[in-house]
Design a protein around this motif. Structure first.
Motif, short mmCIF file in Angstrom:
data_model
loop_
_atom_site.label_atom_id
_atom_site.label_comp_id
_atom_site.label_asym_id
_atom_site.label_seq_id
_atom_site.Cartn_x
_atom_site.Cartn_y
_atom_site.Cartn_z
N GLU A 1 -4.93 6.56 -6.95
CA GLU A 1 -4.82 5.53 -5.94
C GLU A 1 -5.98 5.60 -4.96
O GLU A 1 -6.55 6.67 -4.74
CB GLU A 1 -3.51 5.67 -5.14
CG GLU A 1 -2.24 5.61 -5.95
CD GLU A 1 -1.73 6.97 -6.34
OE1 GLU A 1 -0.51 7.11 -6.55
OE2 GLU A 1 -2.54 7.91 -6.43
N SER A 2 -6.28 4.46 -4.35
CA SER A 2 -7.30 4.40 -3.31
C SER A 2 -7.01 3.21 -2.42
O SER A 2 -6.17 2.36 -2.74
CB SER A 2 -8.70 4.30 -3.91
OG SER A 2 -8.82 3.11 -4.67
N GLY B 1 -6.15 3.39 0.93
CA GLY B 1 -5.39 3.68 2.12
C GLY B 1 -6.28 3.89 3.34
O GLY B 1 -7.50 3.97 3.22
N LEU C 1 -4.28 -1.77 -1.64
CA LEU C 1 -4.32 -0.52 -2.37
C LEU C 1 -4.67 -0.78 -3.82
O LEU C 1 -4.26 -1.78 -4.40
CB LEU C 1 -2.98 0.20 -2.29
CG LEU C 1 -2.44 0.47 -0.88
CD1 LEU C 1 -1.13 1.26 -0.98
CD2 LEU C 1 -3.45 1.20 -0.03
N THR D 1 -1.84 7.80 -1.69
CA THR D 1 -2.85 7.48 -0.69
C THR D 1 -2.14 7.17 0.63
O THR D 1 -1.12 6.48 0.65
CB THR D 1 -3.73 6.29 -1.14
OG1 THR D 1 -4.78 6.07 -0.20
CG2 THR D 1 -2.93 5.01 -1.31
#
Length: 125
Positions: free
Chosen positions: A6-7, A9, A20, A119
């Motif tokens: 995940e990225s 945040g 996100l 995240t």
């Protein structure tokens, strides 16, 4: 085995938006339902949104429908969560999850088979 990262945040003000992203590795991703969950400190991991393998069927937590939108791009092995009008109570670690076996998007954590590392999203008032 599918790995999820995940990225997107961060720390935002109330009323702001965030998107996100969840990057998946593995050739079978496009056949899996995907979901987003979140966990605030001291609380259980809660369902946010789910999406079928084709992207046609979407389900949302009742309290979030209308503000959040889940989408996927199977050509890029990506799942997204667009979050609008963020509120301090949206503060949590957000997790991406995948469900194998051709099942539809589940709404509880134990229905999912693999998870990302999460995240952090922090919304200040």
């Amino acid at each position: 085995q599918v790995l999820l990262v995940e990225s997107g945040g961060g720390t935002v003000q109330a009323g702001d938006s965030l998107r996100l992203s969840c990057a998946a590795s593995g050739r079978t991703f496009s056949s899996h339902a995907m979901g987003w969950f979140r966990q605030a400190p001291g609380k259980e991991r809660d369902f946010v949104a789910g999406l079928s393998a084709t992207g046609i069927t979407k389900v949302y937590a009742i309290t979030l429908k209308g503000r959040f939108n889940i989408t996927r791009d199977n050509a890029k092995n990506m799942v997204y969560l667009q979050m609008n009008d963020l509120k301090p109570e949206d503060t949590a670690v957000y997790y991406c999850a995948g469900r194998v076996g051709g099942n539809g998007p589940g709404t509880v954590a134990h229905e999912y088979d693999y998870w990302g590392q999460g995240t952090q999203v922090t919304v200040s008032s």
